[in-house]
Scaffold this active site. Structure first.
Site, mmCIF file in Angstrom:
data_model
loop_
_atom_site.group_PDB
_atom_site.id
_atom_site.type_symbol
_atom_site.label_atom_id
_atom_site.label_comp_id
_atom_site.label_asym_id
_atom_site.label_seq_id
_atom_site.Cartn_x
_atom_site.Cartn_y
_atom_site.Cartn_z
ATOM 1 N N CYS A 1 0.847 -1.193 0.000
ATOM 2 C CA CYS A 1 0.000 0.000 0.000
ATOM 3 C C CYS A 1 0.883 1.244 0.000
ATOM 4 O O CYS A 1 1.977 1.239 0.554
ATOM 5 C CB CYS A 1 -0.890 0.003 1.240
ATOM 6 S SG CYS A 1 -2.217 -1.194 1.136
ATOM 7 N N CYS B 1 -3.575 0.126 -3.239
ATOM 8 C CA CYS B 1 -4.234 0.466 -1.977
ATOM 9 C C CYS B 1 -3.509 1.612 -1.280
ATOM 10 O O CYS B 1 -2.361 1.919 -1.610
ATOM 11 C CB CYS B 1 -4.308 -0.757 -1.068
ATOM 12 S SG CYS B 1 -2.739 -1.582 -0.810
HETATM 13 C C1 LIG Z 1 -0.092 5.202 3.687
HETATM 14 O O1 LIG Z 1 -0.058 6.589 3.745
HETATM 15 C C2 LIG Z 1 -0.993 7.141 4.696
HETATM 16 C C3 LIG Z 1 -0.988 8.645 4.538
HETATM 17 O O2 LIG Z 1 0.296 9.128 4.384
HETATM 18 C C4 LIG Z 1 -0.642 6.661 6.086
HETATM 19 O O3 LIG Z 1 -1.572 7.150 7.014
HETATM 20 C C5 LIG Z 1 -0.636 5.128 6.108
HETATM 21 O O4 LIG Z 1 -0.198 4.671 7.372
HETATM 22 C C6 LIG Z 1 0.286 4.572 5.025
HETATM 23 N N1 LIG Z 1 0.127 3.139 4.967
HETATM 24 C C7 LIG Z 1 1.186 2.320 4.949
HETATM 25 C C8 LIG Z 1 0.874 0.880 4.855
HETATM 26 O O5 LIG Z 1 2.339 2.725 4.953
#
Ligand SMILES: *[C@@H]1O[C@H](CO)[C@@H](O)[C@H](O)[C@H]1NC(C)=O
Ligand SMILES: *[C@@H]1O[C@H](CO)[C@@H](O)[C@H](O)[C@H]1NC(C)=O
Ligand SMILES: *[C@@H]1O[C@H](CO)[C@@H](O)[C@H](O)[C@H]1NC(C)=O
Length: 303
Positions: free
Chosen positions: A124, A206
């Site tokens: 993601c 995602c």
């Molecule tokens: C993806 O990015 C969002 C916003 O920057 C953050 O809140 C989220 O934890 C991130 N997800 C991962 C799996 O790194």
């Protein structure tokens, strides 16, 4: 007695001789007949027929070898965590998708076995789309190795820059010409492949997904591009939180604010309809640095 026997033999001989000759003649005749009856149709069926002629470039020379080499390079060296993938099977599934088939009636189902063998999870927040900015987007993922364009996934990596098609009347690839999307047919084996893998790439995305757009052309967001036609519509709103667009201008071109252009508004509107948040940034810093690496002398690159 002896003379009679001799005479009878001598009398019979011409007769026997004729009948043997007749038999041989008949044998040869029927033999030839069978050969002709069987061999001619078989010959016609097996004779290599010329491939159809299309407007587009033909299959890339050494297509299969390139495909195999890239598959092993990717799974053994680039992403060794995919070392368990079976490149032989993948290569077979790739060619089975289009060989001996009409190159103008290709379907997503043709590529289904290939899709199953090459599934790959992109983490993601790490998906990067691009449109009319191929070079720059790939320069960026080359440096940011944890981000993926479609061409940084196994199947995209294997097929990048290649062309291919088969023919319904032959089990060979057509190296002379392949259908062109515009002039021959839209459902050709090449275009259907890219639509299918692009669709899967978008469906799998995602978190926050990114796109590099070209701000130096009149429509940074083009609804006819793969991004505008396929990818935007296959993002899953339930797992894609936001689409972040980075609109990049060429170094030296007048710095305009493309994020507020009408073409980007169309993208914003499509995403709104699909309940996906959108944000846009002109000349995203890290990618701008890459552009400057290539143009170190330019005034706009003096920091
Ligand atoms: C993806 O990015 C969002 C916003 O920057 C953050 O809140 C989220 O934890 C991130 N997800 C991962 C799996 O790194
Ligand atoms: C924008 O498109 C033009 C024309 O295709 C190309 O020369 C240029 O490199 C592209 N710019 C970016 C930032 O991708
Ligand atoms: C191409 O394939 C799609 C999906 O299978 C189909 O809906 C469409 O009608 C086809 N187009 C042509 C021109 O055959």
């Amino acid at each position: 007695m002896a003379s009679h026997r001799f005479s009878s033999v001598s009398e019979e001989e011409p007769c026997c001789d004729i009948s043997r000759k007749t038999k041989i003649c008949l044998c040869v005749f029927f033999g030839l007949l069978i050969v002709v009856v069987i061999a001619v149709p078989v010959g016609i069926l097996m004779w290599p027929r010329p491939h159809k002629e299309w407007k587009g470039e033909g299959t890339t020379a050494h297509f299969y070898e390139i495909l195999m080499g890239r598959c092993y390079t990717y799974t053994q060296i680039v992403r060794p965590e995919l070392g368990h993938k079976d490149c032989q099977k993948i290569g077979k599934a790739f060619t089975s998708a289009f060989l001996s088939k009409d190159p103008c009636s290709s379907t997503e189902q043709d590529y289904e076995p290939l899709m199953e063998l090459t599934n790959q999870a992109v983490p993601c927040n790490k998906t990067l789309f691009w449109s009319k900015s191929s070079q720059l987007a790939h320069d960026y993922t080359r440096v940011r190795q944890n981000m993926f364009t479609l061409e940084d996934t196994l199947l995209g990596y294997m097929a990048d820059g290649l062309r291919w098609c088969g023919d319904s009347g032959s089990s060979d690839m057509n190296y002379k010409s392949c259908p062109n999307w515009r002039e021959d047919c839209s459902n050709n084996s090449f275009s259907v492949f890219w639509n299918t893998v692009s669709k899967r790439f978008a469906e799998d995305a995602c978190g926050v997904v990114h796109v590099v757009l070209n701000g130096s052309i009149s429509n940074p967001f083009d609804e006819r591009s793969t991004f505008g036609r396929v990818e935007v519509f296959n993002l899953r709103p339930e797992k894609v939180h936001r689409l972040q667009a980075w609109v990049m201008h060429d170094i030296g071109s007048a710095g305009s604010d493309s994020c507020s252009s009408s073409s980007i508004n169309v993208l914003k509107w499509i995403l709104k309809e699909r309940s996906i948040a959108f944000s846009c940034e002109n000349n995203y810093g890290p990618i701008r640095l890459l552009q400057c690496v290539k143009n170190p002398e330019h005034p706009s690159c003096r920091f």
